[in-house]
Write a protein that holds these residues in place. Structure first.
Motif, short mmCIF file in Angstrom:
data_model
loop_
_atom_site.label_atom_id
_atom_site.label_comp_id
_atom_site.label_asym_id
_atom_site.label_seq_id
_atom_site.Cartn_x
_atom_site.Cartn_y
_atom_site.Cartn_z
N GLN A 1 0.62 -1.19 -0.07
CA GLN A 1 0.05 -0.01 -0.03
C GLN A 1 0.91 1.24 -0.09
N GLN A 2 0.88 1.99 -0.88
CA GLN A 2 1.94 3.07 -1.19
C GLN A 2 1.70 4.32 0.09
N ASN A 3 2.75 4.05 1.12
CA ASN A 3 2.96 4.92 2.02
C ASN A 3 4.17 5.15 2.13
N ILE B 1 1.69 10.20 1.81
CA ILE B 1 2.98 11.00 0.98
C ILE B 1 3.26 10.09 -0.20
N ALA B 2 2.53 10.05 -1.04
CA ALA B 2 2.41 9.07 -2.11
C ALA B 2 3.76 9.60 -3.07
N LYS B 3 4.12 10.74 -3.12
CA LYS B 3 5.16 11.54 -3.89
C LYS B 3 5.87 11.98 -2.95
N PRO B 4 6.89 11.51 -2.48
CA PRO B 4 7.87 12.21 -1.22
C PRO B 4 8.85 12.58 -2.03
N VAL B 5 9.13 13.85 -1.08
CA VAL B 5 10.50 14.86 -1.35
C VAL B 5 11.12 14.83 -0.36
N GLY B 6 12.51 14.49 -0.54
CA GLY B 6 13.42 14.24 0.61
C GLY B 6 14.88 14.82 0.35
N THR B 7 15.90 14.66 1.17
CA THR B 7 17.31 15.11 1.11
C THR B 7 17.93 13.92 0.82
N PHE C 1 5.93 2.84 -8.18
CA PHE C 1 5.19 2.33 -6.93
C PHE C 1 4.25 1.31 -7.86
N LYS C 2 4.27 -0.05 -7.45
CA LYS C 2 3.13 -0.88 -7.90
C LYS C 2 3.01 -1.88 -6.89
N PRO C 3 1.58 -2.49 -6.53
CA PRO C 3 1.32 -3.41 -5.60
C PRO C 3 2.32 -4.65 -5.65
N GLN C 4 2.98 -4.92 -6.83
CA GLN C 4 3.85 -6.04 -6.81
C GLN C 4 5.27 -5.56 -6.18
#
Length: 559
Positions: free
Chosen positions: A49-51, A188-194, A202-205
């Protein structure tokens, strides 16, 4: 954010090995290019599950790889200094109430925006203001002195906050997160980080991280990390045999012969995470069932045949466990001399188990099962489908407890269902591990899993005091430990003793064994893996942020 035995999820399906074969690293042809994609498997089951929220109990990935803390603390070594990440220096004031932190210059978020002290202040204030995100009980007041300096002021001496604040609070971008209405619940399905990696797909598999080309530490040599979903531990072993995964953290058959069975691979076993039967233990917070009685929990503790369990479920890789839940080896100087037993018994003590139940008003029925008020002593224990070692463990314990007059019914569920039940307290028993926290000190196990500040009523999400344990004496001891510098062991020991004896008496998490965390890795295709000689991070795909340290250290062989 708190980290459990396995923190990513996987899916059941016959296509998994095919997917692995087409997406994973293979031995390159002679004279051909080396692979720069690392394929990993955590040993879990159930759809992804996209998290990517680093503060969510059900996060798939992100802490360390996408979102970084200020420093990295190596929990395997008492001597290793913290590794600078987004921070470069820090210092306490004279009485341990203020922490001053210098931040790294010229760091950018993966969307190109500059990282500043405002992001740190925003993150710390957000965590402090959201109890379900605040699994360390952080209460500091954070101030930006300038763009590269922050101070954190605590209401009392807070030395033990150091590795938690610096190593377990993952910094998020203010310019994006300030507009999120409910940051504790957003995936946060589209994360922006450092961090060194960004999300590619991202797919279920399966999902893939790709190297961050603008990473302040330089673009990693491993250009992609692909997390596969398989049906369980056996599927992982099959993928190893086929050479379609590069790093697996989960049991494999005959682990002692890894190099013979899986040519090119090696195994590394580490004993830090403590296997317990978590119980929803606190009636005042809404727990229901026979496991809410400490006598029942202790009766289960004495009915377990740990020697048999280690042999059948864990290939002899597990270690001893203390009822006070300090590690018997690493924390040997801290394990309390006031405990009734320094180590949990290897062999069952059925007589003692029966005495506890009789004293609690139970009587054995004609069927051999204890009962009280006409109700048999029957409990369910949740386990994740596909976790073959834990499934074998709970099946074995069910047979062992039957001989002691306790009916235990294993219930296999998906990872998502298991994690949700654990967080909300909607279970009787479940099998999981107590993870050790950010530094090699049992304080963190105690403060995370047994502090009133990190629990919640049944139906609300606890993080990570899933047992709902609450004891004013333990809370007070934890508060006192925060005030004492870690170097003053003599002053700290009485408080450790208070906590350990309380946990032995109440036993909200029933000690089973210290888990032998099994890693099998592709030494032929990649170099730089942790070893017993250089344990620069705790080696586990699901251990965060340690996994990011491993990804950054690895290099394709021949590169």
């Amino acid at each position: 954010m708190f980290l459990r035995r396995r923190l990513t999820v996987a899916v059941i399906g016959l296509t998994a090995i095919t997917l692995a074969a087409t997406a994973c690293s293979q031995s390159p042809p002679a004279g051909g290019p080396v692979t720069d994609t690392l394929v990993v498997y955590s040993g879990q089951s159930g759809d992804y599950q996209q998290n990517l929220n680093p503060y969510s109990p059900s996060v798939n990935e992100g802490p360390g790889t996408i979102f970084e803390p200020l420093f990295f603390f190596n929990l395997t070594s008492r001597d290793a200094p913290p590794v600078p990440l987004l921070g470069t220096r820090y210092a306490w004031n004279g009485d341990g109430t203020e922490l001053s932190i210098t931040l790294r210059d010229n760091v950018k978020w993966s969307d190109g925006q500059p990282f500043t002290a405002k992001d740190v202040v925003f993150t710390f204030d957000m965590v402090r203001g959201n109890p379900s995100m605040n699994n360390t009980g952080f209460q500091g007041e954070t101030t930006a002195v300038d763009d590269r300096t922050v101070t954190v002021r605590f209401p009392a001496p807070a030395y033990m906050e150091e590795p938690q604040v610096l190593g377990k609070l993952f910094i998020v971008p203010e310019h994006l997160w300030k507009s999120i209405p409910s940051p504790a619940n957003d995936v946060i399905a589209k994360p922006v980080g450092t961090g060194p990696y960004v999300l590619e797909d991202f797919k279920p598999q399966a999902f893939t991280l790709k190297a961050n080309p603008s990473y302040w530490g330089g673009e990693p040599a491993v250009k992609k990390v692909r997390y596969l979903s398989l049906s369980g531990n056996q599927a992982g072993a099959d993928a190893l045999q086929a050479g379609t995964i590069d790093w697996q953290t989960s049991p494999v058959p005959d682990v002692k012969n890894t190099e013979r069975i899986y040519p090119g691979y090696r195994a590394l076993v580490s004993n830090i995470n403590q296997i317990t039967l978590f119980s929803c233990s606190n009636t005042q917070l809404g727990c229901q069932g026979p496991q809410t009685d400490p006598a029942v929990r202790k009766a289960i503790y004495y009915a377990i045949n740990r020697g048999q369990l280690n042999a059948l479920a864990f290939q002899g890789t597990a270690g001893d466990i203390s009822p006070g839940l300090a590690l018997p080896d690493r924390d040997r100087d801290i394990v309390s001399g006031r405990l009734r037993e320094r180590i949990a018994p290897a062999n069952p003590e059925v007589g003692k188990s029966g005495q506890l139940l009789t004293g609690a008003g139970y009587a054995k029925g004609a069927d051999g099962i204890y009962a009280k008020d006409g109700k048999p002593l029957a409990l369910t224990v949740k386990v994740v489908a596909g976790w073959t070692d834990y499934i074998t463990a709970v099946d074995t314990m069910a047979q062992q407890l039957q001989q002691a007059g306790i009916k235990l019914t294993p219930q296999q569920v998906s990872y998502n269902e298991w994690a949700d039940a654990r967080g909300r307290g909607q279970y009787e028993l479940l099998i999981d591990s107590l993870t050790p926290g950010p530094a090699p000190d049992p304080f963190y196990v105690f403060s995370y899993f047994f502090s009133t500040a990190t629990t919640a009523p049944v139906g609300q999400t606890a993080n990570p005091n899933f047992s709902r344990f609450s004891d004013p004496a333990v809370d007070n001891a934890l508060a006192e430990l925060k005030k004492i510098a870690p170097s003053n062991q003599a002053a700290r020991q009485p408080h450790y003793e208070t906590i350990q004896t309380a946990l032995e008496s109440a036993m909200p998490c029933i000690p089973v064994l210290t888990n032998g965390t099994v890693n099998v890795y592709n030494a032929k295709e990649f170099t730089g893996w942790p070893s017993k000689e250089d344990m620069y991070a705790f080696p586990a795909v699901w251990q965060r942020p340690d996994q990011a340290q491993v990804f950054k250290r690895l290099k394709p062989a021949g590169a």
